[in-house]
Design an enzyme around this catalytic site. Structure first.
Site, short mmCIF file in Angstrom:
data_model
loop_
_atom_site.label_atom_id
_atom_site.label_comp_id
_atom_site.label_asym_id
_atom_site.label_seq_id
_atom_site.Cartn_x
_atom_site.Cartn_y
_atom_site.Cartn_z
N LYS A 112 0.95 -1.32 0.12
CA LYS A 112 -0.07 -0.13 -0.06
C LYS A 112 0.96 1.35 -0.22
O LYS A 112 0.67 2.44 -0.85
CB LYS A 112 -1.06 0.07 1.01
CG LYS A 112 -2.08 -0.99 1.06
CD LYS A 112 -3.05 -0.91 1.63
CE LYS A 112 -4.55 -1.69 1.46
NZ LYS A 112 -5.21 -2.42 2.59
N LYS A 195 -5.86 -10.80 -6.39
CA LYS A 195 -6.76 -11.22 -5.45
C LYS A 195 -8.14 -10.60 -5.58
O LYS A 195 -8.08 -9.34 -5.86
CB LYS A 195 -6.16 -11.01 -4.11
CG LYS A 195 -6.92 -11.53 -2.76
CD LYS A 195 -6.18 -10.95 -1.59
CE LYS A 195 -6.45 -9.63 -1.07
NZ LYS A 195 -6.32 -9.40 0.00
N LYS A 198 -12.39 -6.37 -1.69
CA LYS A 198 -13.33 -5.33 -1.69
C LYS A 198 -13.04 -3.88 -2.16
O LYS A 198 -13.92 -3.07 -2.63
CB LYS A 198 -13.96 -5.11 -0.01
CG LYS A 198 -14.40 -6.30 0.75
CD LYS A 198 -15.00 -5.85 1.96
CE LYS A 198 -14.48 -6.90 3.01
NZ LYS A 198 -13.29 -6.63 3.49
P1 TYM Z 1 -10.48 -8.48 5.32
O1 TYM Z 1 -11.56 -7.82 5.55
O2 TYM Z 1 -9.69 -7.93 4.25
O3 TYM Z 1 -10.75 -9.94 4.77
C1 TYM Z 1 -11.57 -10.72 5.58
C2 TYM Z 1 -11.25 -11.99 5.28
O4 TYM Z 1 -11.55 -12.51 3.92
C3 TYM Z 1 -10.25 -13.29 3.31
N1 TYM Z 1 -10.33 -12.92 1.95
C4 TYM Z 1 -10.11 -13.56 1.00
N2 TYM Z 1 -9.96 -15.28 1.08
C5 TYM Z 1 -10.06 -15.47 -0.12
N3 TYM Z 1 -9.75 -15.04 -1.35
C6 TYM Z 1 -9.98 -13.66 -1.25
N4 TYM Z 1 -9.95 -13.14 -2.58
C7 TYM Z 1 -10.01 -13.10 -0.32
N5 TYM Z 1 -10.31 -11.38 0.08
C8 TYM Z 1 -10.34 -11.68 1.43
C9 TYM Z 1 -9.24 -12.55 4.31
O5 TYM Z 1 -8.18 -13.39 4.31
C10 TYM Z 1 -9.73 -12.51 5.67
O6 TYM Z 1 -9.97 -13.94 6.20
N6 TYM Z 1 -6.87 -7.87 8.61
C11 TYM Z 1 -8.35 -8.65 8.36
C12 TYM Z 1 -9.34 -8.25 9.33
C13 TYM Z 1 -8.88 -8.63 10.67
C14 TYM Z 1 -8.62 -9.64 11.27
C15 TYM Z 1 -8.58 -9.46 12.72
C16 TYM Z 1 -9.02 -11.11 11.02
C17 TYM Z 1 -8.80 -7.59 11.63
N7 TYM Z 1 -8.39 -8.16 12.93
C18 TYM Z 1 -8.31 -10.66 13.55
C19 TYM Z 1 -8.63 -11.99 12.00
C20 TYM Z 1 -8.51 -11.81 13.34
C21 TYM Z 1 -8.58 -8.10 6.95
O7 TYM Z 1 -8.24 -7.28 6.24
O8 TYM Z 1 -9.84 -8.66 6.62
#
Ligand code: TYM
Length: 332
Positions: A112, A195, A198
């Site tokens: 980023k 990937k 969102k």
């Molecule tokens: P976030 O919101 O980016 O994504 C949420 C979850 O979805 C998974 N994910 C995917 N899996 C497969 N293919 C994809 N294209 C894809 N895009 C997203 C992510 O791996 C994630 O599991 N940092 C985390 C949020 C977070 C979190 C935490 C997670 C904050 N605190 C504590 C676990 C424990 C995140 O960016 O999620």
């Protein structure tokens, strides 16, 4: 019972199919075997600019989609991160144990900050993984089910837990990542080597959970494939078709080879039509349920409030222990 923790950012009106396949599907199954905590990480989402009213709405919509996808708020603790102040408080403590270089090596941050330049990159993006570590460690978490893009952040979380325990005595459980290998990464339909996200620039390659059925079907019919014409899994040579096969397999529970056999000798058109039916029949009830929940925001807020109370009672205990061990004077 072992503890499980995971969360998602409320960074769009809808979750995308990668969130569903990479995370929510596992969450739904695992909630029976674990004492599970699922948060809507609204503090993390502040690292991206946004309109205040829209932010509030996205947080509700994300929570509604968790429930619609099968997370039961009476069994699992489903809450909003900012409702439990201990997250931000522990984050500060952990940031004093995190090396500057250590945080700078996180690939998501590096990507980023390289993309936008350091002046346009806020400090929140830099400390993002430390807040994530605080989320996980507050609940004495054993396992964290995530997609593989989050693996490095869980490694940092483990390092911080071990470091704290070593310096100040056993305080935190050291969590393990839980990553479903096959479905760890779903790719953009228009750009099948990056990937699905969102925050993608174009909508055409993202299957949103709340898309109308005909919109999902259209995106699938237009998904990038290749000129071979054979429904065959080959990540290197056929990333588009392989991605569609992974989605098909994840949603039906069928082996990829069985799907290849079914579509042997048939064209991509047939295959895509089949996949569109699978996606629509999976998401239609989820979409309907989410919209129904959003029709009664007061009830949704009530559920989130009572779950936040449950979460806070666990989190506050850990935080008090941390403050004691690290040497903060207790208020008399
Ligand atoms: P976030 O919101 O980016 O994504 C949420 C979850 O979805 C998974 N994910 C995917 N899996 C497969 N293919 C994809 N294209 C894809 N895009 C997203 C992510 O791996 C994630 O599991 N940092 C985390 C949020 C977070 C979190 C935490 C997670 C904050 N605190 C504590 C676990 C424990 C995140 O960016 O999620």
């Amino acid at each position: 019972q072992q503890r499980l923790y995971s969360g998602m950012q409320p960074s769009a009106d809808s979750l995308q199919i990668g969130n569903y396949i990479g995370a929510l599907l596992q969450w739904r199954e695992l909630q029976d075997q674990y004492d599970a905590y699922f948060s809507v990480v609204d503090l993390h989402a502040l690292t991206q600019p946004g309109d205040p009213a829209e932010r509030r709405e996205k947080t509700r919509r994300t929570a509604a989609q968790y429930i619609a996808a099968g997370i039961e708020p009476s069994r699992s603790t489903l809450y909003v991160q900012s409702h439990v102040p201990a997250h931000a408080e522990l984050q500060w403590v952990l940031s004093t144990l995190t090396g500057f270089g250590e945080a700078g090596r996180m690939t998501q941050f590096k990507d980023k900050s390289a993309r936008y330049g350091t002046d346009a990159t806020n400090v929140g993006l830099f400390t993002y993984p430390v807040l994530m570590a605080a989320d996980i460690l507050l609940y004495q978490t054993d396992v964290v089910p995530v997609g593989d893009d989050q693996k490095q952040h869980i490694e940092l979380t483990r390092d911080l837990a071990e470091r704290f325990n070593q310096r100040f005595g056993e305080t935190f459980a050291v969590p393990k990542p839980m990553i479903q290998r096959e479905t760890a990464r779903i790719y953009d339909l228009q750009n099948p080597t990056s990937k699905m996200s969102k925050s993608a620039e174009s909508d055409a390659g993202v299957l949103w959970m709340l898309d109308e059925p005909k919109v999902s079907a259209k995106k699938i019919m237009r998904a990038v494939t290749d000129s071979e014409g054979a429904v065959r899994f080959d990540r290197d040579e056929k990333p588009g078709v392989s991605n569609l096969l992974v989605i098909y397999s994840a949603l039906t529970g069928r082996e990829i080879t069985a799907i290849e056999d079914e579509y042997a000798g048939r064209g991509y058109g047939d295959f895509k039509k089949g996949l569109a039916e699978v996606v629509v029949s999976e998401f239609e009830p989820v979409r309907a349920r989410a919209l129904e929940l959003l029709d009664d925001p007061a009830e949704l807020d009530r559920v989130l409030a009572s779950n936040a109370e449950r979460a806070a009672s666990v989190a506050e205990k850990t935080l008090a222990d941390v403050y004691d061990r690290i040497g903060l004077l207790r208020r008399g």
